[in-house]
Design a protein around this motif. Structure first.
Motif, PDB file in Angstrom:
ATOM      1  N   ILE A 178       0.834  -1.206   0.000  1.00  0.00           N
ATOM      2  CA  ILE A 178       0.000   0.000   0.000  1.00  0.00           C
ATOM      3  C   ILE A 178       0.866   1.252   0.000  1.00  0.00           C
ATOM      4  CG2 ILE A 178      -1.670   1.325   1.347  1.00  0.00           C
ATOM      5  CD1 ILE A 178      -2.811  -1.375   2.310  1.00  0.00           C
ATOM      6  N   SER A 179       1.911   1.260   0.835  1.00  0.00           N
ATOM      7  CA  SER A 179       2.803   2.415   0.908  1.00  0.00           C
ATOM      8  C   SER A 179       3.517   2.650  -0.417  1.00  0.00           C
ATOM      9  CB  SER A 179       3.829   2.212   2.036  1.00  0.00           C
ATOM     10  OG  SER A 179       4.721   3.301   2.105  1.00  0.00           O
ATOM     11  N   TYR A 182       1.092   4.066  -2.977  1.00  0.00           N
ATOM     12  CA  TYR A 182       0.792   5.470  -2.715  1.00  0.00           C
ATOM     13  C   TYR A 182       1.939   6.377  -3.176  1.00  0.00           C
ATOM     14  CZ  TYR A 182      -0.028   9.851  -0.297  1.00  0.00           C
ATOM     15  OH  TYR A 182      -0.205  11.174  -0.029  1.00  0.00           O
ATOM     16  N   LYS A 183       3.171   5.991  -2.839  1.00  0.00           N
ATOM     17  CA  LYS A 183       4.324   6.791  -3.247  1.00  0.00           C
ATOM     18  C   LYS A 183       4.399   6.904  -4.771  1.00  0.00           C
ATOM     19  CE  LYS A 183       7.507   8.238  -1.369  1.00  0.00           C
ATOM     20  NZ  LYS A 183       7.829   9.634  -1.014  1.00  0.00           N
ATOM     21  N   ALA A 186       1.560   9.359  -5.838  1.00  0.00           N
ATOM     22  CA  ALA A 186       1.745  10.741  -5.395  1.00  0.00           C
ATOM     23  C   ALA A 186       3.013  11.370  -5.958  1.00  0.00           C
ATOM     24  CB  ALA A 186       1.762  10.803  -3.868  1.00  0.00           C
ATOM     25  N   SER A 194       1.865  15.601  -2.383  1.00  0.00           N
ATOM     26  CA  SER A 194       2.185  14.872  -1.162  1.00  0.00           C
ATOM     27  C   SER A 194       2.505  15.825  -0.008  1.00  0.00           C
ATOM     28  CB  SER A 194       3.381  13.945  -1.389  1.00  0.00           C
ATOM     29  OG  SER A 194       4.518  14.684  -1.807  1.00  0.00           O
ATOM     30  N   PRO A 214       2.937   8.041   3.854  1.00  0.00           N
ATOM     31  CA  PRO A 214       2.634   6.845   4.648  1.00  0.00           C
ATOM     32  C   PRO A 214       3.656   6.570   5.737  1.00  0.00           C
ATOM     33  CG  PRO A 214       2.390   6.396   2.295  1.00  0.00           C
ATOM     34  CD  PRO A 214       3.022   7.747   2.418  1.00  0.00           C
TER      35      PRO A 214
END
Length: 565
Positions: A178-179, A182-183, A186, A194, A214
């Motif tokens: 998930i992290s 997201y990175k 973003a 971010s 995150p």
């Protein structure tokens, strides 16, 4: 002493299982590098690092049991032992060594070489481990019923539970996925920002923002809501009280260390020119306060360590074998002579003796402190500040001033900081090993391997992060290292804006009187509020999850003990 004679480890002493294997060593080395780099970034960003023992143990179980289809709790324990050593070396290094990069930028000189960083990091890591060898029986074994070592016991419980299956690893891997996603969205695709920043025009000097990362939310989740709230409180005091007051009373004035009138400054200018010094004073007072409050414990523990030191040969019982005392003493002596004679590191004979004496002293303190209250209350920064003050004063009195004197002071403080961080981590790992039935001498060798790998790689990590953002920037403020730099400069050159620093000390004293933990509040005062906000969000998620699961308050206390200052 209060050792339980009836205590039986999970794996009996007479049973032999795979432990120090190629699989555990290679996987441990990989995790040492990964967690070392991750904690270096977090520490330089927010001034805190997180314990890697439990994540390393869970990931190890997922790989060894689920992928390799092997079953050995001692192999998993060895992986987390080596992996967490990398995190501790990184924690000690990033609290001090970036100061050398900051000076190189200011003075136009060369930054420390990779070899210099590696030598300093490994010496600190190795000494922290060697100092813990004679302390193991006194603090880990004989005080088994007195010193809980919460993180060590928690990690042992995870490892024992893992014998029933590695399902817990799925949660860790889900978080990683998930992290990473997201990175990518973003910062890679840049579909949304971010970082959010807002200046309140009607309230000059005040501002608010959040770094939507995150990793920061993860820090808050691990710290828990209380620590996160203390950090946010410090940020609110800085950005909604002190900064508006500076803007109100400053007006057209040009106040040192700024070079432009205050009315022309934005929130970031006020923060960088004034708040960082006030926050540094608060962090300094908080670190020294933690050290002074633990002073009776320091004296008691130091005396017990001296009595427990023995030159007897190692036991023949597997679970009681340590590195032989002769090797420990010889290793410490070689390290001291090497620090003195090695031309790469700027430490003379006096500096080497300071490191050995204070190193053993603070290794003892660190082990005892994490045994009682966990790593979150271990005053590593306070120990380092105390060492830097003494080292800088002694160097100045002996004529070692200027550039060389300041670099020497930071080198001494760096080794001491890494010693204290490594001693605390080694203590927790040895407690885990004691509970699950590991072989101490193999764990100690594993710690040395992890320290060596982390020492070799941390220099590259420091260079990459400096090249990406630069230490002292809003993206990478390096709060602890900047504070150490300011302490040394203040002693050597007397160029600190002492009014700002002392006002921070005064704020910390008031916070202490109110019964609020000073260090997290002071770190929040020092850092931009943009970092404290997502950390608080992570803490609130933790609070929600705990209430949903019905975890009691006393259980939360133990769960929150996984952060180094």
């Amino acid at each position: 002493m209060s050792e339980s004679k009836d205590f039986k480890p999970f794996v009996p002493a007479e049973k032999t299982m795979p432990e120090f294997t190629a699989t555990s060593i290679i996987l441990g080395i990989i995790l040492a590098v990964v967690f070392g780099a991750a904690n270096a970034y977090l520490g330089l960003r927010v001034g805190m690092t997180v314990s890697a023992s439990i994540p390393a143990a869970v990931i190890s179980m997922g790989i060894i049991r689920m992928i390799l289809k092997k079953e050995s709790i001692l192999e998993n324990n060895m992986v987390q032992t080596i992996g967490s050593a990398g995190e501790s070396v990184a924690a000690g290094a990033i609290f001090t060594l970036p100061a050398l990069f900051l000076w190189a930028k200011e003075w136009g000189t060369a930054a420390p070489s990779l070899v210099e960083i590696a030598i300093i990091a490994f010496i600190g890591g190795a000494l922290g481990i060697l100092f813990m060898v004679p302390l193991r029986k006194a603090l880990i074994v004989q005080e088994h019923g007195t010193l809980p070592y919460p993180e060590g016991k928690a990690c042992a419980e995870v490892l024992v539970a893992g014998e029933e299956g590695g399902a817990k690893a799925s949660t860790v891997f889900a978080g990683l996925g998930i992290s990473a996603a997201y990175k990518f969205v973003a910062d890679g695709l840049k579909l949304f920002p971010s970082e959010v920043d807002y200046e309140i025009k009607s309230y000059k000097g005040a501002g608010f923002g959040v770094d939507v990362l995150p990793a920061l939310a993860g820090v808050g989740f691990i710290c828990g809501p209380k620590i996160a709230s203390y950090m946010l409180s410090g940020g609110l005091v800085a950005w909604f009280a002190i900064m508006p007051l500076i803007a109100l009373f400053g007006m057209d004035s040009i106040l040192y260390p700024a070079t432009t009138p205050i009315h022309e400054m934005g929130t970031w200018d006020i923060w960088s020119n004034y708040i960082r010094y006030i926050g540094a004073g608060a962090v300094l007072a908080g670190g020294l306060s933690s050290l002074l409050k633990s002073f009776p414990l320091i004296i008691k523990t130091f005396g017990e360590a001296i009595k427990g030191f023995s030159f007897q040969t190692s036991s023949t019982i597997r679970t009681q074998k340590d590195l032989p005392s002769a090797i420990v003493v010889l290793g410490i002596g070689v390290m001291a002579v090497f620090m003195w004679l090695c031309p790469v590191i700027p430490i003379n004979l006096g500096g080497a003796m300071i490191i050995i004496v204070f190193g053993f002293f603070f290794a003892t303190v660190s082990s005892r402190m994490v045994g009682l209250v966990g790593s979150s209350n271990n005053p590593v920064s306070g120990m380092t500040i105390a060492t830097l003050l003494l080292a800088a004063i002694l160097l100045k009195q002996t004529g070692n001033t200027g550039t060389n004197g300041m670099i020497a002071a930071i080198a001494i403080g760096s080794v001491i900081c890494i010693i204290a961080a490594m001693a605390g981590d080694t203590s927790q790992d040895l407690k885990t090993g004691y509970i699950v039935g590991a072989t101490p001498v193999l764990q100690q060798i594993g710690e040395l391997i992890g320290a060596l790998v982390a020492a070799i790689t941390i220099g590259g990590v420091l260079y990459l992060l400096n090249a990406a953002w630069g230490y002292g920037s809003t993206e990478l403020p390096a709060p602890q290292a900047t504070l150490m730099k300011m302490v040394v400069e203040g002693v050597m050159g007397g160029n600190l804006p002492w009014t700002l620093v002392l006002s921070g000390v005064g704020i910390a004293v008031v916070v202490e009187i109110l019964g609020i933990p000073v260090l997290p509040f002071a770190v929040g005062l020092y850092l931009p509020i943009h970092l404290s906000t997502p950390i608080m969000a992570g803490g609130l998620v933790r609070l929600y999850m705990e209430k949903k699961k019905g975890i009691r308050e006393e259980e939360r206390f133990l769960l929150h003990m996984s952060v180094k200052d």
